[in-house]
Design a protein around this motif. Structure first.
Motif, PDB file in Angstrom:
ATOM      1  N   LYS A  65       2.919  12.410   4.975  1.00  0.00           N
ATOM      2  CA  LYS A  65       1.556  12.151   5.446  1.00  0.00           C
ATOM      3  C   LYS A  65       0.663  13.363   5.247  1.00  0.00           C
ATOM      4  CE  LYS A  65      -1.082  10.090   9.192  1.00  0.00           C
ATOM      5  NZ  LYS A  65      -1.033   9.370  10.475  1.00  0.00           N
ATOM      6  N   THR A  68       0.056  13.703   1.363  1.00  0.00           N
ATOM      7  CA  THR A  68      -0.676  12.647   0.648  1.00  0.00           C
ATOM      8  C   THR A  68      -1.819  12.046   1.449  1.00  0.00           C
ATOM      9  OG1 THR A  68       0.761  10.854   1.442  1.00  0.00           O
ATOM     10  CG2 THR A  68       1.477  12.056  -0.528  1.00  0.00           C
ATOM     11  N   SER A  70      -1.511   9.438   3.115  1.00  0.00           N
ATOM     12  CA  SER A  70      -1.309   7.993   3.028  1.00  0.00           C
ATOM     13  C   SER A  70      -0.353   7.512   4.117  1.00  0.00           C
ATOM     14  CB  SER A  70      -0.745   7.615   1.655  1.00  0.00           C
ATOM     15  OG  SER A  70      -0.331   6.264   1.625  1.00  0.00           O
ATOM     16  N   ASP A  71      -0.826   6.598   4.958  1.00  0.00           N
ATOM     17  CA  ASP A  71       0.048   6.005   5.968  1.00  0.00           C
ATOM     18  C   ASP A  71       1.109   5.108   5.335  1.00  0.00           C
ATOM     19  OD1 ASP A  71      -1.208   7.212   8.139  1.00  0.00           O
ATOM     20  OD2 ASP A  71      -2.667   5.590   8.364  1.00  0.00           O
ATOM     21  N   ILE A  72       0.768   4.487   4.221  1.00  0.00           N
ATOM     22  CA  ILE A  72       1.722   3.598   3.547  1.00  0.00           C
ATOM     23  C   ILE A  72       2.904   4.388   3.007  1.00  0.00           C
ATOM     24  CG2 ILE A  72       2.045   2.046   1.584  1.00  0.00           C
ATOM     25  CD1 ILE A  72      -0.813   1.099   1.998  1.00  0.00           C
ATOM     26  N   LEU A  73       2.622   5.480   2.296  1.00  0.00           N
ATOM     27  CA  LEU A  73       3.707   6.317   1.767  1.00  0.00           C
ATOM     28  C   LEU A  73       4.481   6.970   2.898  1.00  0.00           C
ATOM     29  CD1 LEU A  73       1.952   8.011  -1.299  1.00  0.00           C
ATOM     30  CD2 LEU A  73       3.548   6.080  -1.296  1.00  0.00           C
ATOM     31  N   GLY A 203       2.669   1.841   8.402  1.00  0.00           N
ATOM     32  CA  GLY A 203       1.449   1.579   7.641  1.00  0.00           C
ATOM     33  C   GLY A 203       0.401   0.829   8.435  1.00  0.00           C
TER      34      GLY A 203
END
Length: 282
Positions: A65, A68, A70-73, A203
């Motif tokens: 996190k 990136t 990104s919550d998805i990653l 996510g």
């Protein structure tokens, strides 16, 4: 006794009992009884390591996190913790509601053992997770900000309705994912299920008492403005609806699918050994 004879002890004809239901009943009752009959030291150690396994997932999550955004990653990275739970046969409290329920309905355990499993598992997960959270905060000061921001995101919900909905979704998702893992044929499929589950839970910002609590502990250790009372109020609401999501949305409908088989085992119309034998022949 032939396979046809065994089937007729549970129904009027071969068509009354699907092979999949026999296999599901046999597997869930056997594993559920084994978990419920664990000795106290085994149960405590299993729960503590469950908290540590979740902490490992959080470690991977904050790394991704921060790198990136990104919550998805980050959610997919958190799947490492769920995979560790599965491979180490640890407990996550809400993950396998179906197993103890089926064991009790089949007469292989009692409700007191279920309460014992849930209470001790939840308490020891929090202890193990808190210890690992303290290590994260101690060793990774550069990650304090992402820990605090993430924890505050879990605590600060726009309404009680949203909080309840996210808690129900988390309980249902984790319970269903565990059931899918149980039916997986190899470790690759298990790993994929764990990654997808992490992607969905993290996510979407779902609320899971055991998972989120460890993140909140880390944030509190890092100096977040979260009081013990605020945490307890949040935790009680979330954990109750996690249980309802896992039990009502996933576990109970699946129990209804196999109830006739479980009842037959409980009544002695067919033994658990015979059920296991039939499942292995199908």
């Amino acid at each position: 006794m032939t396979q046809k004879d065994q089937r007729e002890r549970l129904g009027k004809s071969d068509l009354d009992l699907e092979d999949g239901l026999v296999e599901e009943a046999s597997a869930t009752v056997t594993e559920g009884a084994a978990r419920l009959n664990r000795k106290l030291p085994e149960l405590i150690v299993t729960g503590i390591f469950g908290g540590i396994d979740v902490g490992l997932g959080i470690l991977a999550m904050i790394l991704v996190k921060q790198a990136t955004g990104s919550d998805i990653l980050a959610g997919m990275a958190f799947g490492i913790g769920l995979l560790a739970l599965k491979l180490a046969h640890s407990e996550l409290f809400t993950e396998e509601f179906l197993l103890p329920l089926n064991a009790v309905l089949a007469g292989q355990a009692n409700w007191l053992q279920v309460v014992r499993l849930w209470v001790i598992s939840l308490a020891t997960i929090l202890v193990g997770g808190a210890a690992f959270a303290w290590l994260i905060v101690l060793g990774l000061p550069d990650y304090h900000a992402v820990l605090v921001d993430t924890a505050l995101g879990y605590m600060d919900q726009p309404s009680l309705g949203v909080m309840i909905g996210l808690s129900l979704l988390a309980g249902a998702t984790i319970t269903l994912a565990t059931r899918m893992q149980q039916g997986a044929t190899n470790q690759v499929v298990t790993a994929i299920v764990c990654m997808v589950t992490g992607l969905l839970v993290i996510g979407f910002g779902m609320l899971h008492g055991a998972i989120n609590a460890i993140m909140i502990f880390a944030a509190m250790f890092a100096g977040a403005d979260i009081s013990v009372l605020q945490f307890l109020q949040w935790f009680v609401i979330v954990i109750v609806f996690n249980m309802l999501g896992g039990l009502l949305v996933i576990a109970l409908p699946r129990v209804m699918r196999t109830y006739r088989v479980l009842r037959a085992v409980r009544r002695g119309e067919i033994s658990l050994e015979e059920l296991q034998e039939q499942a292995s022949q199908d």
